[in-house]
Write an enzyme that holds these catalytic residues in place. Structure first.
Site, PDB file in Angstrom:
ATOM      1  N   ASP A   1      67.144  58.946 -71.652  1.00 19.20           N
ATOM      2  CA  ASP A   1      66.844  60.375 -71.784  1.00 19.20           C
ATOM      3  C   ASP A   1      66.837  60.729 -73.267  1.00 19.20           C
ATOM      4  OD1 ASP A   1      67.443  62.922 -69.510  1.00 19.20           O
ATOM      5  OD2 ASP A   1      67.134  63.382 -71.638  1.00 19.20           O
TER       6      ASP A   1
ATOM      7  N   GLY B   1      67.613  67.328 -71.180  1.00 19.73           N
ATOM      8  CA  GLY B   1      68.795  66.806 -70.497  1.00 19.73           C
ATOM      9  C   GLY B   1      70.056  67.054 -71.312  1.00 19.73           C
TER      10      GLY B   1
ATOM     11  N   ALA C   1      61.463  62.323 -66.045  1.00 20.46           N
ATOM     12  CA  ALA C   1      61.185  62.984 -67.324  1.00 20.46           C
ATOM     13  C   ALA C   1      59.838  63.697 -67.289  1.00 20.46           C
ATOM     14  CB  ALA C   1      61.177  61.939 -68.439  1.00 20.46           C
TER      15      ALA C   1
ATOM     16  N   TYR D   1      50.497  72.148 -64.716  1.00 26.83           N
ATOM     17  CA  TYR D   1      51.662  71.371 -64.274  1.00 26.83           C
ATOM     18  C   TYR D   1      51.338  70.617 -62.983  1.00 26.83           C
ATOM     19  CZ  TYR D   1      56.182  70.410 -62.173  1.00 26.83           C
ATOM     20  OH  TYR D   1      57.244  69.795 -61.561  1.00 26.83           O
TER      21      TYR D   1
ATOM     22  N   ARG E   1      53.840  86.922 -62.186  1.00 27.71           N
ATOM     23  CA  ARG E   1      53.816  85.858 -63.192  1.00 27.71           C
ATOM     24  C   ARG E   1      52.601  84.976 -62.901  1.00 27.71           C
ATOM     25  NH1 ARG E   1      58.995  81.891 -63.298  1.00 27.71           N
ATOM     26  NH2 ARG E   1      57.939  81.114 -61.465  1.00 27.71           N
TER      27      ARG E   1
ATOM     28  N   GLY F   1      50.238  82.051 -62.142  1.00 37.83           N
ATOM     29  CA  GLY F   1      50.416  80.713 -61.553  1.00 37.83           C
ATOM     30  C   GLY F   1      51.355  80.668 -60.365  1.00 37.83           C
TER      31      GLY F   1
HETATM   32  N1  UFG Z   1      61.171  84.863 -60.375  1.00 41.04           N
HETATM   33  C1  UFG Z   1      61.385  86.207 -60.614  1.00 41.04           C
HETATM   34  N2  UFG Z   1      62.110  86.541 -61.733  1.00 41.04           N
HETATM   35  C2  UFG Z   1      62.594  85.615 -62.596  1.00 41.04           C
HETATM   36  C3  UFG Z   1      62.363  84.243 -62.338  1.00 41.04           C
HETATM   37  C4  UFG Z   1      61.631  83.909 -61.206  1.00 41.04           C
HETATM   38  O1  UFG Z   1      60.956  87.079 -59.860  1.00 41.04           O
HETATM   39  O2  UFG Z   1      63.216  85.994 -63.606  1.00 41.04           O
HETATM   40  C5  UFG Z   1      60.433  84.493 -59.161  1.00 41.04           C
HETATM   41  C6  UFG Z   1      59.189  83.683 -59.451  1.00 41.04           C
HETATM   42  O3  UFG Z   1      58.089  84.518 -59.687  1.00 41.04           O
HETATM   43  C7  UFG Z   1      59.058  82.844 -58.174  1.00 41.04           C
HETATM   44  C8  UFG Z   1      60.493  82.664 -57.708  1.00 41.04           C
HETATM   45  O4  UFG Z   1      61.257  83.668 -58.387  1.00 41.04           O
HETATM   46  O5  UFG Z   1      58.369  83.570 -57.201  1.00 41.04           O
HETATM   47  C9  UFG Z   1      61.060  81.314 -58.050  1.00 41.04           C
HETATM   48  O6  UFG Z   1      60.802  81.078 -59.437  1.00 41.04           O
HETATM   49  P1  UFG Z   1      61.401  79.837 -60.225  1.00 41.04           P
HETATM   50  O7  UFG Z   1      60.931  79.965 -61.638  1.00 41.04           O
HETATM   51  O8  UFG Z   1      62.846  79.699 -59.957  1.00 41.04           O
HETATM   52  O9  UFG Z   1      60.699  78.591 -59.514  1.00 41.04           O
HETATM   53  P2  UFG Z   1      59.146  78.314 -59.310  1.00 41.04           P
HETATM   54  O10 UFG Z   1      58.876  78.618 -57.854  1.00 41.04           O
HETATM   55  O11 UFG Z   1      58.272  78.928 -60.284  1.00 41.04           O
HETATM   56  O12 UFG Z   1      59.108  76.780 -59.676  1.00 41.04           O
HETATM   57  C10 UFG Z   1      59.316  75.782 -58.793  1.00 41.04           C
HETATM   58  C11 UFG Z   1      59.637  74.514 -59.563  1.00 41.04           C
HETATM   59  C12 UFG Z   1      58.410  74.051 -60.289  1.00 41.04           C
HETATM   60  C13 UFG Z   1      57.268  73.961 -59.324  1.00 41.04           C
HETATM   61  C14 UFG Z   1      57.003  75.289 -58.698  1.00 41.04           C
HETATM   62  C15 UFG Z   1      55.854  75.233 -57.743  1.00 41.04           C
HETATM   63  O13 UFG Z   1      60.682  74.734 -60.474  1.00 41.04           O
HETATM   64  O14 UFG Z   1      58.664  72.797 -60.846  1.00 41.04           O
HETATM   65  O15 UFG Z   1      58.175  75.649 -57.982  1.00 41.04           O
HETATM   66  O16 UFG Z   1      55.260  76.509 -57.689  1.00 41.04           O
HETATM   67  F1  UFG Z   1      56.136  73.593 -59.946  1.00 41.04           F
END
Ligand code: UFG
Length: 327
Positions: free
Chosen positions: A31, A36, A73, A140, A280, A282
């Site tokens: 790592d 990490g 990684a 991603y 957000r 994506g």
């Molecule tokens: N969210 C909020 N506020 C925040 C942070 C997140 O409303 O401050 C929402 C996001 O919009 C999402 C949900 O909470 O709807 C979860 O968000 P995270 O960032 O915790 O996780 P993600 O779903 O974006 O990400 C995860 C994995 C990625 C993967 C993705 C697939 O961490 O590796 O799912 O969409 F690619």
């Protein structure tokens, strides 16, 4: 088994390393500590090095007589990948392909890969089965899908086998709270909500309240990091030469952003201030796994089968490590 764990000091990697060691495997963690944490793995297991330095990895493969590689990684932030695709393709694809090829050249026939539910993009049918159309909506997801394709081609051509685990939303911390989740800056929902409950943030922003979901906020399948770690070990045990499998790893239940906030409030006993914010980029509305394949083929099941039990472990970690690994 002699296992090289690339990115093993990260969040999911470190929980997997802990379980591998408990089961008596001979583990080498590689790592660069950019994401990490040194304290997330036993010091005597850690080799600090960079995935870009493929000769360093090659040398380890030979001197440690590595039999299997688990590759964690990667850059894994959806929003960032949309803004900086070059970094994502370079790290998640080019360097990973180099790693894969050194496995081939060194006769390492077992490879476990961290894939993601982001390969499905916006799925037509939820819960998602592995055969659902793959059509990522961000860089991603594209990098992860491209690497899955390389794995399949290698397994078809060489004496090589693999498992690709399509993670849903990893969450929680080790039951003994010795290791847990710590990103800088934090972008994941559960730690952010817990930090707001602890008064370390003024509020939580809810990214979008007009999704076609029951309460208008995004729905995700939160999977405990130890259940995810267990899936790697079961998958590794089943790998045979010239075979490849992909598995969804999730609990098969979805929770909205508001469900997460409510659950954190219940578990911590503190009110979480919220602010409604725009969507957000994506983010699909709903991602829920159908985990039947991994249950059927590997005998896997989630020990943490609901959000509350997952959040409780996350809370224990944050309470005992208010500054994560920084303390
Ligand atoms: N969210 C909020 N506020 C925040 C942070 C997140 O409303 O401050 C929402 C996001 O919009 C999402 C949900 O909470 O709807 C979860 O968000 P995270 O960032 O915790 O996780 P993600 O779903 O974006 O990400 C995860 C994995 C990625 C993967 C993705 C697939 O961490 O590796 O799912 O969409 F690619």
């Amino acid at each position: 088994m002699r296992i090289l764990v690339i990115g093993g000091a990260g969040y999911i990697g470190s929980h997997t390393v802990k379980q591998l060691l408990t089961r008596g495997h001979d583990v080498t963690v590689f790592d660069n500590l950019s994401l990490g944490h040194r304290r997330a793995v036993p010091a005597e297991r850690l080799v600090v090095g960079d995935l870009r330095d493929i000769d360093h990895i090659d040398q380890l493969m030979v001197t440690s007589r590595i039999e299997a590689v688990i590759h964690f990684a990667a850059l894994a932030n959806v929003g960032e990948s949309v803004k900086e695709p070059a970094r994502y393709y370079t790290n998640n694809l080019i360097y990973s392909l180099n790693l894969l090829d050194r496995c081939r050249r060194n006769g390492i026939g077992k490879f476990v890969f961290s894939s993601t539910c982001a390969v499905y993009g916006t799925p037509a049918v939820v819960p998602i089965v592995e055969s659902e159309k793959k059509s990522p909506i961000n860089a991603y997801g594209n990098t992860k899908l491209a690497f899955e394709m390389a794995l399949a081609d290698y397994a078809a051509a060489y004496p090589f086998g693999y498992a690709a685990l399509r993670y849903f939303n990893a969450a929680g911390a080790a039951a003994d709270a010795t290791i847990g989740e710590h990103h800088e800056p934090e972008s994941h929902l559960i730690p952010i909500v817990i930090q707001a409950a602890m008064g370390k943030r003024p509020h939580v922003e809810i990214f979008g309240n007009d999704y076609p979901t029951p309460d208008g906020t995004c729905v995700r399948d939160y999977i405990h990091v130890d259940d995810l770690a267990a899936a790697h070990i079961l998958a590794l045990d089943k790998i045979t030469p010239k075979s490849g499998q992909v598995y969804n790893v999730g609990i098969g239940r979805g929770y909205s952003v508001r469900d997460v906030i409510r659950t954190v409030e219940e578990v911590t006993g503190s009110k979480v201030p919220v602010k409604e914010a725009p969507r957000r980029v994506g983010d699909p509305a709903e991602l829920i796994a159908n985990p039947d394949k991994i249950k059927r083929e590997l005998g896997w099941s989630a020990k943490y089968a609901d959000l509350r039990s997952i959040v409780e472990t996350a809370w224990n970690w944050h309470k005992s490590h208010p500054n994560g690994y920084g303390e």
